[in-house]
Design an enzyme around this catalytic site. Sequence first.
Site, short mmCIF file in Angstrom:
data_model
loop_
_atom_site.label_atom_id
_atom_site.label_comp_id
_atom_site.label_asym_id
_atom_site.label_seq_id
_atom_site.Cartn_x
_atom_site.Cartn_y
_atom_site.Cartn_z
N ARG A 98 0.81 -1.22 0.00
CA ARG A 98 0.00 0.00 0.00
C ARG A 98 0.85 1.27 0.00
NH1 ARG A 98 -5.43 -0.13 0.86
NH2 ARG A 98 -6.27 -2.21 0.68
N ARG A 127 -2.75 6.92 0.26
CA ARG A 127 -3.05 8.10 1.05
C ARG A 127 -1.95 8.63 1.94
NH1 ARG A 127 -8.43 5.39 2.95
NH2 ARG A 127 -6.87 3.75 2.87
N ARG A 168 -6.10 12.49 -6.07
CA ARG A 168 -7.33 11.76 -5.73
C ARG A 168 -8.48 12.75 -5.48
NH1 ARG A 168 -11.16 9.77 -4.25
NH2 ARG A 168 -11.56 7.94 -2.97
N ASP A 180 -6.65 -2.43 -7.59
CA ASP A 180 -7.24 -3.01 -6.39
C ASP A 180 -7.56 -4.47 -6.67
OD1 ASP A 180 -8.32 -1.78 -3.66
OD2 ASP A 180 -9.55 -3.49 -4.22
N TYR A 212 -15.42 -11.03 -0.27
CA TYR A 212 -16.05 -9.74 -0.60
C TYR A 212 -17.29 -9.93 -1.47
CZ TYR A 212 -12.31 -6.96 1.43
OH TYR A 212 -11.43 -6.37 2.31
O1 CP3 Z 1 0.27 0.58 -3.22
C1 CP3 Z 1 -0.27 -0.52 -3.41
O2 CP3 Z 1 -0.13 -1.47 -2.63
C2 CP3 Z 1 -1.05 -0.75 -4.69
C3 CP3 Z 1 -2.43 -0.46 -4.63
C4 CP3 Z 1 -3.40 -1.36 -3.85
C5 CP3 Z 1 -4.66 -0.86 -3.42
N1 CP3 Z 1 -5.39 -1.90 -2.92
C6 CP3 Z 1 -5.12 0.53 -3.58
C7 CP3 Z 1 -6.18 1.05 -2.69
C8 CP3 Z 1 -3.35 -2.72 -3.51
C9 CP3 Z 1 -2.22 -3.73 -3.66
C10 CP3 Z 1 -4.61 -3.05 -2.92
C11 CP3 Z 1 -4.97 -4.39 -2.47
C12 CP3 Z 1 -6.19 -4.60 -1.69
N2 CP3 Z 1 -7.41 -3.96 -1.81
C13 CP3 Z 1 -6.32 -5.60 -0.69
C14 CP3 Z 1 -5.24 -6.60 -0.31
C15 CP3 Z 1 -4.19 -6.02 0.54
C16 CP3 Z 1 -4.61 -5.70 1.95
O3 CP3 Z 1 -4.44 -4.52 2.32
O4 CP3 Z 1 -5.05 -6.59 2.66
C17 CP3 Z 1 -7.63 -5.50 -0.17
C18 CP3 Z 1 -8.23 -6.35 0.95
C19 CP3 Z 1 -8.31 -4.48 -0.90
C20 CP3 Z 1 -9.73 -4.04 -0.76
C21 CP3 Z 1 -9.85 -2.62 -0.38
N3 CP3 Z 1 -9.53 -1.55 -1.21
C22 CP3 Z 1 -10.29 -2.09 0.86
C23 CP3 Z 1 -10.73 -2.91 2.04
C24 CP3 Z 1 -10.24 -0.69 0.75
C25 CP3 Z 1 -10.71 0.34 1.77
C26 CP3 Z 1 -9.84 0.42 2.93
C27 CP3 Z 1 -8.46 0.96 2.59
O5 CP3 Z 1 -7.50 0.27 2.84
O6 CP3 Z 1 -8.40 2.07 2.09
C28 CP3 Z 1 -9.71 -0.37 -0.52
C29 CP3 Z 1 -9.46 0.99 -1.06
C30 CP3 Z 1 -8.10 1.29 -1.58
N4 CP3 Z 1 -7.35 0.44 -2.36
C31 CP3 Z 1 -7.40 2.50 -1.41
C32 CP3 Z 1 -6.18 2.36 -2.11
C33 CP3 Z 1 -5.10 3.39 -2.27
C34 CP3 Z 1 -7.91 3.75 -0.71
C35 CP3 Z 1 -8.92 4.38 -1.59
C36 CP3 Z 1 -8.94 5.88 -1.59
O7 CP3 Z 1 -8.06 6.50 -2.20
O8 CP3 Z 1 -9.89 6.41 -1.04
#
Ligand code: CP3
Length: 341
Positions: A25, A29, A38, A75, A152
């Site tokens: 991640r 943010r 964003r 994602d 999910y």
């Molecule tokens: O930098 C990186 O790692 C690449 C981008 C990436 C995102 N999501 C962007 C994202 C990756 C590899 C993921 C994987 C992901 N997404 C997982 C597996 C990894 C983990 O953390 O367990 C899961 C379970 C998700 C599902 C998901 N996406 C959730 C639960 C959420 C909301 C909570 C959160 O962590 O923000 C997201 C949103 C998300 N995915 C954001 C980002 C940058 C935030 C969204 C925003 O900008 O508002």
Amino acid sequence: MLHNDLFLRAARGETTERTPVWLMRQAGRILPEYRKLRGSLSGFKELVETPALAAEVTIQPIDALDVDAAIIFSDILVVPDAMGLPYEMVEARGPLFPTTIQSAADVARLRVADPHEHLGYVLEAIRITKKALNGRVPLIGFAGAPWTILAYMVEGHGSKTFSKARRLLYQEPALAHLLLEKITATTIAYLQAQVEAGAQVVQVFDSWAGILPPAHYTEFSSRYIAQICAALAPLAPITVFAKGAWWAVPEFAAMPCRTIGLDWNQTPADVRAAAPGKTLQGNLDPAALYGTRAQVKAATEAMLRRFAGGPHIANLGHGVYPDTDADNVRVFVDTVKAWQG
Ligand code: CP3
């Protein structure tokens, strides 16, 4: 040609002059430049589905944090979306599926997605990123593990218990397998296409591994991860990160994945003993980055010492928390780079 191939070499099991480092991640943010971009868009999906913007955000942490690998900005939920189950990303709440999977008819309606047709925006983002990186660091592709994606699709949103998804495994195991097979077929084709487009390593995220009992994990998750590893291993090194599933390490050890990701509850020496020859990735507690700079440095060095004795890729034990101070992330990265293990 790659200028910095430390991560790639470690991901292939080779020894490196120093431990490579990146963060799960890292694109997101914690970086003000991400929040700015964003904020100018309609939402998360616009960013993910616009290849030039996704590529820009992928490269931000390379510039800002000087990490040794990039991970494509996307994602795990693009896979259900491509299969015909669209997600929404609700501000400050997280993902939401307006429609969920509950019945055999729901599963039958899903398609095995063609990545070129339904996920072309990710493949294009990979191609643009590779060009823009111009060999600075390797690029990681990724997908969710089939179990985490099922969780999910059935639950419809994040949950502490994922009790609807786990209920399905008890009440309708055959239906769960049908769904897992469709997700697995989509995921294999998708990861293969990511490698073709330029991803040099692929990581499988099983974020909800730890909520299954071990026997269910073997039956409903690791068996499908094994299929993904078998299909991808000839194409690129694979990392498996299964959060909370410490008891599954011997199963991953038997798969053709090259790297095992550790969460912060795992003990590197135990994983090394159970998975000889694998590269280990991880595993600083993301909350350790809330400490003072001196505390971050000490915690990072203690982590590096625990991984001594075999190939290691430094990372956190899960994704970096959004309210983490980017300066402390830099202390983490710089400490790894300065380490003379
Ligand atoms: O930098 C990186 O790692 C690449 C981008 C990436 C995102 N999501 C962007 C994202 C990756 C590899 C993921 C994987 C992901 N997404 C997982 C597996 C990894 C983990 O953390 O367990 C899961 C379970 C998700 C599902 C998901 N996406 C959730 C639960 C959420 C909301 C909570 C959160 O962590 O923000 C997201 C949103 C998300 N995915 C954001 C980002 C940058 C935030 C969204 C925003 O900008 O508002």
